[in-house]
Write an enzyme that holds these catalytic residues in place. Structure first.
Site, short mmCIF file in Angstrom:
data_model
loop_
_atom_site.label_atom_id
_atom_site.label_comp_id
_atom_site.label_asym_id
_atom_site.label_seq_id
_atom_site.Cartn_x
_atom_site.Cartn_y
_atom_site.Cartn_z
N ALA A 66 0.87 -1.17 0.00
CA ALA A 66 0.00 0.00 0.00
C ALA A 66 0.91 1.22 0.00
O ALA A 66 2.07 1.14 0.42
CB ALA A 66 -0.88 -0.02 1.24
N GLY A 111 0.68 -5.05 0.85
CA GLY A 111 -0.50 -5.10 -0.02
C GLY A 111 -0.22 -5.78 -1.35
O GLY A 111 -1.14 -6.30 -1.99
N GLU A 114 -0.50 -9.38 -0.67
CA GLU A 114 -1.94 -9.64 -0.46
C GLU A 114 -2.68 -9.67 -1.80
O GLU A 114 -3.59 -10.48 -2.01
CB GLU A 114 -2.53 -8.58 0.48
CG GLU A 114 -2.00 -8.75 1.91
CD GLU A 114 -2.33 -7.58 2.82
OE1 GLU A 114 -2.07 -6.43 2.43
OE2 GLU A 114 -2.87 -7.80 3.92
N GLU A 134 4.63 -5.23 7.17
CA GLU A 134 3.89 -4.17 7.87
C GLU A 134 4.38 -3.93 9.29
O GLU A 134 4.39 -2.81 9.78
CB GLU A 134 2.38 -4.51 7.91
CG GLU A 134 1.66 -4.35 6.59
CD GLU A 134 1.68 -5.61 5.73
OE1 GLU A 134 2.48 -6.53 6.01
OE2 GLU A 134 0.90 -5.66 4.76
#
Ligand code: CO8
Length: 260
Positions: A66, A111, A114, A134
């Site tokens: 992200a 992300g 993911e 993260e």
């Protein structure tokens, strides 16, 4: 719709979606997530598209996570909404009903990992690095990484990867079942397209039900999941493609599936 952060290429039955923010290693900001949502819904409706490939622009990254610029200023409610939005987009990918191949051409972190896990299948370049870093940012995965990683590689390995935030090389990702195949970086897209072409020739409704049976079934008790499989089996028996596939076998010819 015109996209600022995605490139979409359609070739025969395969659509390739390239996350296109190479200056920030294809980090997913809100706008890119929204474009991805539109693109997935559009490709899902497009009968000419039977298989989708997702990859990242440039040679360095699939998606490096992200966008940390946005994460740095998020509020508690904004963070929750952001996580739910990402989870929704990735659910759409997982349950699109068409095979989605992640062609992991470099970093697939946070992300990005993911996103790859939401895809149906994962091919990694031998140079790829995957992980959920993260924790090093004082965060936790928020696009369902805690859930998809434990389902893919088992709880113990998922705990280790998420708690340490360590990145792993493609070979290790293959060993633990995080990716399906590792190929030389230069041949990654060719290999992904080869598999896509092979899948694009299969019966689309059967593929949709397979994806559905596996995705839904793993969340159900075994006996209920088998009932669900039997129902889908009955439904697929009503298709022209089932008649065509079985007739083609008996007539010793190649089946021509129409998705009907
Ligand atoms: N967000 C924003 N910018 C990024 C990101 C990112 N995730 N990753 C890289 N960039 C930028 C860098 O800041 C740099 O920009 P600039 O050139 O302006 O300095 C540019 O991309 C190139 O990166 P580097 O210079 O760092 O390249 P290196 O080759 O030195 O390093 C790495 C590559 C190792 C991939 C490094 O860039 C890195 O560690 N990136 C961050 C990886 C990361 O921590 N990802 C996880 C982010 S958190 C997340 O994904 C949470 C998902 C769930 C959110 C839920 C909603 C709330």
């Amino acid at each position: 719709m015109a996209y600022d952060n995605l490139l979409i290429d359609r070739h025969e039955g395969t659509a390739t979606v390239t996350i296109n923010r190479p200056k920030v290693l294809n980090a997913l900001n809100t706008e890119t997530l929204d474009e991805l949502r539109h693109a997935v819904l559009d490709l899902q409706q497009d009968e000419g598209v039977r298989v989708v490939i997702v990859t990242g622009a440039g040679e360095k990254a699939f998606v490096a996570g992200a966008d940390i610029n946005e994460l740095a200023v998020q509020t508690p409610t904004g963070g929750r909404d952001h996580a739910l939005t990402g989870q929704h987009v990735f659910d759409l990918i997982e349950n699109m009903g068409k095979p989605v191949i992640a062609a992991i051409n470099g970093y697939a972190l946070g992300g990005g990992c993911e996103l790859a896990m939401a895809c149906t299948l994962r091919f990694a370049a031998d140079s790829a690095k995957l992980g959920q870093p993260e924790v090093a940012l004082g965060l936790i995965p928020g696009y369902a990484g805690t859930q998809r990683l434990s389902r893919l590689v088992g709880k113990g390995k998922a705990m280790e990867l998420i708690l340490t935030g360590a990145s792993i090389a493609a070979d290790e990702a293959l060993r633990i079942g995080l990716v399906n195949r590792v190929v030389p970086a230069a041949g990654l897209m060719a290999e992904a397209r080869k598999l896509a072409a092979q899948l694009a020739a299969q019966a689309p409704i059967a593929m949709r039900y397979i994806i559905n049976a596996v995705n839904k079934g793993v969340e159900m008790p075994f006996a209920e999941a088998c009932q669900y499989e039997a129902t889908l089996f009955g439904l697929v028996a009503s298709t022209d493609d089932m008649k065509e596939g079985t007739a083609a076998f008996l007539e010793k010819r190649k089946a021509a599936f129409k998705g009907r």
